[in-house]
Design a protein around this motif. Structure first.
Motif, PDB file in Angstrom:
ATOM      1  N   ASN A  62       0.500  -1.236   0.692  1.00  0.00           N
ATOM      2  CA  ASN A  62       0.165  -0.261  -0.024  1.00  0.00           C
ATOM      3  C   ASN A  62       0.950   0.953   0.125  1.00  0.00           C
ATOM      4  OD1 ASN A  62       0.589   0.635   2.376  1.00  0.00           O
ATOM      5  ND2 ASN A  62      -1.042  -1.529   2.917  1.00  0.00           N
ATOM      6  N   THR A  63       0.695   2.312  -0.008  1.00  0.00           N
ATOM      7  CA  THR A  63       0.850   3.743  -0.383  1.00  0.00           C
ATOM      8  C   THR A  63       1.998   3.873   0.931  1.00  0.00           C
ATOM      9  OG1 THR A  63      -0.959   4.611   0.767  1.00  0.00           O
ATOM     10  CG2 THR A  63      -0.528   4.518  -1.608  1.00  0.00           C
ATOM     11  N   THR A  64       2.054   3.082   2.290  1.00  0.00           N
ATOM     12  CA  THR A  64       2.963   3.566   3.625  1.00  0.00           C
ATOM     13  C   THR A  64       3.992   2.390   3.407  1.00  0.00           C
ATOM     14  OG1 THR A  64       1.469   2.724   4.640  1.00  0.00           O
ATOM     15  CG2 THR A  64       1.233   4.918   4.353  1.00  0.00           C
ATOM     16  N   ARG A  65       3.947   1.752   2.417  1.00  0.00           N
ATOM     17  CA  ARG A  65       4.708  -0.149   3.454  1.00  0.00           C
ATOM     18  C   ARG A  65       5.057  -0.698   1.763  1.00  0.00           C
ATOM     19  NH1 ARG A  65       2.727  -5.482   5.459  1.00  0.00           N
ATOM     20  NH2 ARG A  65       4.516  -6.948   5.391  1.00  0.00           N
ATOM     21  N   PRO A  66       6.620  -0.024   1.589  1.00  0.00           N
ATOM     22  CA  PRO A  66       6.815  -0.963  -0.007  1.00  0.00           C
ATOM     23  C   PRO A  66       7.339  -1.747   0.612  1.00  0.00           C
ATOM     24  CG  PRO A  66       8.555  -0.144   1.482  1.00  0.00           C
ATOM     25  CD  PRO A  66       6.865   0.826   2.236  1.00  0.00           C
ATOM     26  N   ASN A  67       7.421  -3.132  -0.652  1.00  0.00           N
ATOM     27  CA  ASN A  67       7.407  -4.297  -0.045  1.00  0.00           C
ATOM     28  C   ASN A  67       9.220  -4.764  -0.148  1.00  0.00           C
ATOM     29  OD1 ASN A  67       4.678  -4.811  -1.239  1.00  0.00           O
ATOM     30  ND2 ASN A  67       5.511  -5.409  -3.092  1.00  0.00           N
ATOM     31  N   ASP A  68       9.676  -5.450   0.619  1.00  0.00           N
ATOM     32  CA  ASP A  68      10.494  -6.221   1.056  1.00  0.00           C
ATOM     33  C   ASP A  68      11.647  -5.945   2.215  1.00  0.00           C
ATOM     34  OD1 ASP A  68       9.979  -8.741  -0.980  1.00  0.00           O
ATOM     35  OD2 ASP A  68      10.032  -7.292  -2.286  1.00  0.00           O
ATOM     36  N   TRP A  69      10.997  -4.862   2.869  1.00  0.00           N
ATOM     37  CA  TRP A  69      12.147  -3.777   2.988  1.00  0.00           C
ATOM     38  C   TRP A  69      11.386  -4.505   4.744  1.00  0.00           C
ATOM     39  CZ3 TRP A  69      15.594  -0.222   2.186  1.00  0.00           C
ATOM     40  CH2 TRP A  69      15.889   0.112   0.825  1.00  0.00           C
ATOM     41  N   THR A  70      12.394  -4.540   5.810  1.00  0.00           N
ATOM     42  CA  THR A  70      12.224  -5.216   6.767  1.00  0.00           C
ATOM     43  C   THR A  70      11.529  -4.269   8.136  1.00  0.00           C
ATOM     44  OG1 THR A  70      14.317  -6.329   7.146  1.00  0.00           O
ATOM     45  CG2 THR A  70      13.294  -6.474   8.943  1.00  0.00           C
ATOM     46  N   THR A  71      12.118  -3.031   7.729  1.00  0.00           N
ATOM     47  CA  THR A  71      11.093  -2.072   8.527  1.00  0.00           C
ATOM     48  C   THR A  71      10.774  -0.478   7.612  1.00  0.00           C
ATOM     49  OG1 THR A  71      12.535  -2.100  10.423  1.00  0.00           O
ATOM     50  CG2 THR A  71      11.489  -0.680  10.665  1.00  0.00           C
ATOM     51  N   TYR A  72       9.733   0.515   8.157  1.00  0.00           N
ATOM     52  CA  TYR A  72       9.630   1.624   6.618  1.00  0.00           C
ATOM     53  C   TYR A  72       8.879   2.483   7.653  1.00  0.00           C
ATOM     54  CZ  TYR A  72       6.240  -2.058   6.766  1.00  0.00           C
ATOM     55  OH  TYR A  72       5.242  -3.605   7.107  1.00  0.00           O
ATOM     56  N   GLN A  73       9.349   2.751   8.896  1.00  0.00           N
ATOM     57  CA  GLN A  73       8.717   3.674   9.464  1.00  0.00           C
ATOM     58  C   GLN A  73       8.241   5.406   8.463  1.00  0.00           C
ATOM     59  OE1 GLN A  73      11.425   4.132  12.817  1.00  0.00           O
ATOM     60  NE2 GLN A  73      10.293   2.121  14.199  1.00  0.00           N
ATOM     61  N   ASN A  74       7.679   5.764   8.836  1.00  0.00           N
ATOM     62  CA  ASN A  74       6.976   6.913   8.734  1.00  0.00           C
ATOM     63  C   ASN A  74       7.180   6.984   6.637  1.00  0.00           C
ATOM     64  OD1 ASN A  74       6.402   7.875  10.957  1.00  0.00           O
ATOM     65  ND2 ASN A  74       6.520   9.917  10.775  1.00  0.00           N
ATOM     66  N   ILE A  75       6.769   6.425   6.715  1.00  0.00           N
ATOM     67  CA  ILE A  75       7.493   6.035   4.519  1.00  0.00           C
ATOM     68  C   ILE A  75       5.823   6.140   4.648  1.00  0.00           C
ATOM     69  CG2 ILE A  75       8.052   4.438   2.954  1.00  0.00           C
ATOM     70  CD1 ILE A  75      10.415   5.704   4.158  1.00  0.00           C
ATOM     71  N   THR A  76       6.291   6.479   2.857  1.00  0.00           N
ATOM     72  CA  THR A  76       4.584   7.120   1.885  1.00  0.00           C
ATOM     73  C   THR A  76       5.135   7.151   0.848  1.00  0.00           C
ATOM     74  OG1 THR A  76       5.149   9.679   1.933  1.00  0.00           O
ATOM     75  CG2 THR A  76       3.389   8.774   3.226  1.00  0.00           C
ATOM     76  N   GLN A  77       4.584   6.717   0.097  1.00  0.00           N
ATOM     77  CA  GLN A  77       5.333   6.807  -1.286  1.00  0.00           C
ATOM     78  C   GLN A  77       5.441   7.809  -2.312  1.00  0.00           C
ATOM     79  OE1 GLN A  77       1.629   4.733  -4.434  1.00  0.00           O
ATOM     80  NE2 GLN A  77       3.650   3.199  -4.574  1.00  0.00           N
ATOM     81  N   GLU A  78       6.105   8.113  -2.875  1.00  0.00           N
ATOM     82  CA  GLU A  78       6.151   9.518  -3.815  1.00  0.00           C
ATOM     83  C   GLU A  78       6.178   9.014  -5.263  1.00  0.00           C
ATOM     84  OE1 GLU A  78       6.384  13.452  -4.872  1.00  0.00           O
ATOM     85  OE2 GLU A  78       5.978  12.514  -2.273  1.00  0.00           O
TER      86      GLU A  78
END
Length: 644
Positions: free
Chosen positions: A25-41
């Motif tokens: 989804n727009t806040t969760r990139p695939n295959d990454w372990t941790t993704y805090q405060n991340i948004t798709q740009e």
């Protein structure tokens, strides 16, 4: 984890979804372990369709972006890279916090740990590091941290397992046994050459790019297609002479990418030697459109602090023909290849004596602030990226050919067992040295290629040199080669350039002189002979006037102890300087000189008071051979003189 400068090509990609193109989804990139405060740009991106935007508010702490990369191999090299763009917010702090880990998750090294990323003017910037997996490591932990009041964009992550050059079999690039993977890199790879590598390439090669570390050497019988970068280490903030070992390096881009010193307003630490004026011309901070480095074109460079300069262009697979001017004699040229070239081969070319006024190469010694002299008898290897001076007696083209390349070390000095005397002069602040080599086949006159004058392209305010033992032409020699016999009958005039009031000290270093030979410095003004071959021996004086020439000091090699009573006419030289007859080496006292033409007619007859050196004005003379007769208390000297 340690920095590894190995030959590598970008091979197996181990990063998953490094381009950040797939998202759950727009806040969760695939295959990454941790993704805090991340948004798709989708607007601010380096490449592709998306990047990752990470923000951190004004509260304390940080937000993380992490990928755990398993499957690393101990001792293998990897290249980690990514692109980032930091917005100019109040905080603007982003750190790389990555490392190798063992099977228990323990940190093993901190080469890429706690590194603050430069803001770099709110533009996309690449971070890249080549690393080696340490003992017991099994994975790489890639972590980035964004601190308070910061917005950052990330894109195009990569963690590549490199093909590593081992050189296990030979120097052949195309031999699979020289690669850790037993596979030769192909056209898709970015190749990195380490400082220890000596590589031979047969035939043509295509690469995406090749990055070559200082000290590496590559010789190819064909061509290399792809971008080539060569790094040259500049170990101090002094001036160095450089030349591009690749074709097509833009000067403006080189200046912009190098940490060059600045001074006197707009002057930048990048300069050309102007043959027309004999002076340096400095690049200006406002310059643009200055063009590319020419092949074999020399320049001077001064960094703000010690570091590296990088030449980027294409492979030079042709012989170089470098235009020389004879306006002010000296020309700054350089090595155009990715391997060393020998001074002996440069000066051993057919008809080179018709182009150069002297078979000598002048290499800047930044540590001593003077020019080292190299010739056929004092050979060295000119390294890639190194420039040097030659002196031209006529305009023409100086050739440097591909066949001259070798894998010899930077500034390699050929070892020898020949007898040598290095006569050093110090004024307490700096020192200068004149060398005397004793070589089979050398003469007591000027031997082009084995005798070398001191550098005259810029003013010399402190120097020591010698004049030829016999048939001298007035050349101030920093290197003089003499026969390796008859030591006791060769007396060498020594010249000095020094200010009045200088405290000077002469000393000597001796190598391989025949048993029983002693070395003495004669000082005619003080009427002394000082033995210089004894332990810690030296001759000290304080000048009461400016010294600029020969006539006062002489170097003797003898088996017996010398005294002032041993003075003879053997060390007297007579030669023309402009419209005068110069006589050097006379003891103090009365003397007279006569000049006859070839028919025996007396042309000149004058008496004078001798004291080391004397200039006698000549009448207008036609070109031809004349006979000189010199009479002193020590005897009469007759010699022929050619007037041109």
């Amino acid at each position: 984890m340690t920095l590894c400068l190995t030959v590598a090509s970008f091979g197996q990609e181990m990063m998953l979804n490094g381009g950040l193109e797939t998202w759950t989804n727009t806040t969760r990139p695939n295959d990454w372990t941790t993704y805090q405060n991340i948004t798709q740009e989708s607007t601010e991106k380096h490449a592709g369709s998306f990047s990752a935007k990470q923000t951190k508010d004004a509260s304390g702490g940080y937000k993380k972006l992490i990928q755990n990369i398993p499957g690393t191999t101990v001792g293998e090299s990897y290249t980690v890279s990514f692109w980032y763009k930091i917005a100019p917010d109040a905080g603007s702090v982003v750190k790389m916090w990555s490392n190798f880990r063992d099977s228990d998750g323990a940190f093993l090294d901190g080469t890429t740990d706690d590194i603050t990323l430069p803001v770099n003017g709110n533009v996309w910037t690449k971070y890249e590091e080549t690393v080696t997996a340490p003992a017991t490591s099994v994975k790489f932990w890639l972590e980035l941290r964004t601190y308070h009041n910061t917005t950052v964009y990330f894109d195009d992550f990569s963690f590549v397992h490199n093909f590593t050059w081992t050189g296990a079999a030979n120097n052949n690039y195309n031999d699979p046994l020289n690669w850790s993977s037993n596979t030769v890199p192909n056209v898709n790879y970015d190749v990195i050459i380490p400082s220890s590598a000596n590589i031979d390439l047969s035939g043509d090669l295509s690469v995406h790019s090749m990055s070559i570390a200082a000290g590496a050497s590559i010789i190819s019988t064909g061509t290399i297609t792809g971008s080539i970068s060569y790094t040259r280490t500049i170990p101090t903030d002094n001036w160095y002479l450089i030349s591009s070992p690749v074709a097509g390096q833009d000067k403006d881009a080189f200046v912009s990418a190098s940490n060059l010193a600045t001074s006197n307003g707009s002057n930048v630490g990048f300069a050309d030697y102007e043959n027309s004026t004999g002076a340096w011309s400095y690049y200006q901070s406002t310059d643009s459109g200055t063009g590319d480095f020419g092949l074999g074109e020399g320049h001077a460079v001064k960094l703000n602090t010690a570091g590296d300069v990088v030449f980027t262009g294409t492979f030079n697979d042709a012989d170089a023909s470098i235009a020389l001017s004879s306006t002010t004699e000296y020309n700054l040229i350089g090595n155009p290849y990715l391997a060393s070239v020998s001074v002996g081969e440069l000066l051993g070319q057919a008809n080179i004596g018709d182009l150069l006024s002297e078979l000598t190469v002048y290499v800047w010694n930044q540590a001593l602030g003077t020019y080292d002299l190299k010739n056929i008898g004092a050979d060295m290897e000119i390294a890639p990226g190194q420039a040097f001076f030659v002196s031209a007696k006529t305009a023409g083209n100086f050739g440097i050919t591909e066949s001259m390349q070798s894998h010899s070390s930077d500034t390699f000095q050929k070892t020898t067992n020949r007898p040598e005397v290095a006569l050093t002069l110090s004024n307490g602040a700096v020192s200068r040295t004149a060398s005397v080599f004793y070589i089979d086949g050398a003469t007591t006159g000027f031997d082009n290629g084995y005798d070398s004058s001191i550098f005259g392209g810029l003013a010399n305010d402190f120097s020591i040199f010698t004049h030829a033992v016999a048939n001298g032409s007035g050349r101030n020699l920093g290197i003089q080669s003499l026969p390796d016999n008859n030591f006791e009958n060769m007396i060498i005039p020594v010249g000095v350039i020094a200010d009045s009031g200088s405290a000077l000290e002469f000393s000597a270093r001796l190598e391989n002189l025949p048993e029983g030979i002693k070395v003495f410095l004669e000082d005619k003004e003080e009427n002394t002979f000082t033995r210089l071959d004894a332990l810690n021996a030296s001759h000290k004086i304080t000048t009461t006037s400016i010294l600029n020439g020969v006539g006062r000091f002489y170097l003797h090699t003898a088996k017996s102890v010398l005294s002032i009573a041993d003075a003879t006419l053997d060390n007297v030289s007579v030669f023309t300087v402009h419209n005068s007859l110069r006589i050097v080496g006379l003891q103090q006292g009365k003397a007279s000189i006569k000049l006859f033409n070839i028919l025996g007619k007396l042309i000149l007859n004058t008496a004078f008071e001798a004291n080391g050196m004397k200039n006698i004005s000549l009448p207008r003379l036609a070109k031809g051979i004349y006979i000189v007769q010199l009479e002193t208390a020590e005897g009469t000297l007759n010699l022929s003189l050619i007037h041109i």
